[in-house]
Scaffold this active site. Sequence first.
Site, PDB file in Angstrom:
ATOM      1  N   LYS A   2       3.206   8.139 -23.419  1.00 57.32           N
ATOM      2  CA  LYS A   2       4.588   7.870 -23.830  1.00 57.32           C
ATOM      3  C   LYS A   2       4.669   6.739 -24.856  1.00 57.32           C
ATOM      4  O   LYS A   2       5.526   6.755 -25.737  1.00 57.32           O
ATOM      5  CB  LYS A   2       5.449   7.528 -22.619  1.00 57.32           C
ATOM      6  CG  LYS A   2       5.787   8.702 -21.712  1.00 57.32           C
ATOM      7  CD  LYS A   2       6.800   8.282 -20.662  1.00 57.32           C
ATOM      8  CE  LYS A   2       7.107   9.397 -19.680  1.00 57.32           C
ATOM      9  NZ  LYS A   2       8.135   8.983 -18.684  1.00 57.32           N
ATOM     10  N   ASP A  46      10.029   3.732 -14.477  1.00 56.98           N
ATOM     11  CA  ASP A  46       9.809   3.338 -13.085  1.00 56.98           C
ATOM     12  C   ASP A  46       8.386   3.528 -12.580  1.00 56.98           C
ATOM     13  O   ASP A  46       8.012   2.943 -11.563  1.00 56.98           O
ATOM     14  CB  ASP A  46      10.739   4.141 -12.164  1.00 56.98           C
ATOM     15  CG  ASP A  46      10.318   5.603 -12.070  1.00 56.98           C
ATOM     16  OD1 ASP A  46       9.716   5.989 -11.059  1.00 56.98           O
ATOM     17  OD2 ASP A  46      10.565   6.357 -13.021  1.00 56.98           O
ATOM     18  N   THR A  92       9.846  11.720 -21.014  1.00 55.13           N
ATOM     19  CA  THR A  92       9.598  12.231 -19.673  1.00 55.13           C
ATOM     20  C   THR A  92       8.276  12.989 -19.584  1.00 55.13           C
ATOM     21  O   THR A  92       7.728  13.420 -20.601  1.00 55.13           O
ATOM     22  CB  THR A  92      10.759  13.166 -19.250  1.00 55.13           C
ATOM     23  OG1 THR A  92      10.511  13.690 -17.936  1.00 55.13           O
ATOM     24  CG2 THR A  92      10.911  14.337 -20.222  1.00 55.13           C
ATOM     25  N   GLY A  93       7.815  13.165 -18.371  1.00 49.94           N
ATOM     26  CA  GLY A  93       6.666  14.024 -18.138  1.00 49.94           C
ATOM     27  C   GLY A  93       7.071  15.480 -17.997  1.00 49.94           C
ATOM     28  O   GLY A  93       6.227  16.375 -17.972  1.00 49.94           O
ATOM     29  N   ASP A 112      13.233  11.173 -14.291  1.00 43.93           N
ATOM     30  CA  ASP A 112      13.238  11.123 -12.831  1.00 43.93           C
ATOM     31  C   ASP A 112      13.092   9.691 -12.319  1.00 43.93           C
ATOM     32  O   ASP A 112      12.223   8.942 -12.761  1.00 43.93           O
ATOM     33  CB  ASP A 112      12.111  11.997 -12.273  1.00 43.93           C
ATOM     34  CG  ASP A 112      12.349  13.466 -12.571  1.00 43.93           C
ATOM     35  OD1 ASP A 112      13.172  14.074 -11.871  1.00 43.93           O
ATOM     36  OD2 ASP A 112      11.747  13.985 -13.526  1.00 43.93           O
ATOM     37  N   ASP A 134      13.039   7.135 -19.260  1.00 46.10           N
ATOM     38  CA  ASP A 134      12.422   8.138 -18.400  1.00 46.10           C
ATOM     39  C   ASP A 134      13.536   8.921 -17.707  1.00 46.10           C
ATOM     40  O   ASP A 134      14.682   8.450 -17.621  1.00 46.10           O
ATOM     41  CB  ASP A 134      11.530   7.432 -17.377  1.00 46.10           C
ATOM     42  CG  ASP A 134      10.965   8.372 -16.338  1.00 46.10           C
ATOM     43  OD1 ASP A 134      10.394   9.408 -16.726  1.00 46.10           O
ATOM     44  OD2 ASP A 134      11.112   8.078 -15.135  1.00 46.10           O
TER      45      ASP A 134
END
Length: 270
Positions: free
Chosen positions: A194, A217, A43-44, A11, A9
Amino acid sequence: MTIRLVAMDLDDTLLRDDWTISPRVVEAIQKAKAQGVKVTIATGRMPISTRPYAKQLGLDVPVITYHGAMTQQAVSGEIIFRCVIPSTLASEIIQDVSRQGIYAQIYLKDRVITQTFNEWSQEYARIASVRIEEADLSKLLSQEPEGVEKILCIAAESDLDKLAPFLRQHYGNKVHITKSKPHFLEIIEGSVNKGVALAALADRFGIQQQEVMAIGDSFNDLEMIQYAGLGVAMGNARSEVKELADIVTVTNEEDGVAEAIERFVLNINV
């Protein structure tokens, strides 16, 4: 267990709190790559906001963006996979969210568009280093033949925790709803996340599930952490993520990604 694919990921995982990658993390990733390990980002974020980090790390591989709704070749930007929320459905969701007084923005490939700018859009633009457009979303969606990659709702976590059950009740499995940050409620098409994207990427590389390590996270990382042969939660992860992970590393400020790669990929005792 030999790890051949690492997905991270961005962030609060790969990135420190100032949105930079520490030298130790960069070094660990470069050593893993030198050993033939595939390293990617999941990632988003949108592709344009992900690409600078992929370039910094020299990742010329497919990267997973929009929580799995789009996979793009990191450097060329070639779209390998794209799955959108149909425009009519997106319009309904935007209207429901607006009625509840929640700020929302839509994502169309590498564009971010909102109905009206406010403090939330200003903060997001600062974090993601992207330009947000202002437009009539109903009109825009009526003219968009396919759909949008993502809808992001931004509000206090308590407000989002009320909104999420409402959306799940009304839209069921048509959409996948998750959180990336306490004040970010993310909505994508119901069949993707994901974990699904990472499984498809592993298959593309001919890599077995048990040879995959995923590091994250937050709630939007749960599916890939559960899919991976080795699911790693950051030391700063949500408690729910830590409970489902195989191991917990240190925080993003303490080079948690580097520690995980050093231990389980490079076999360095740390």
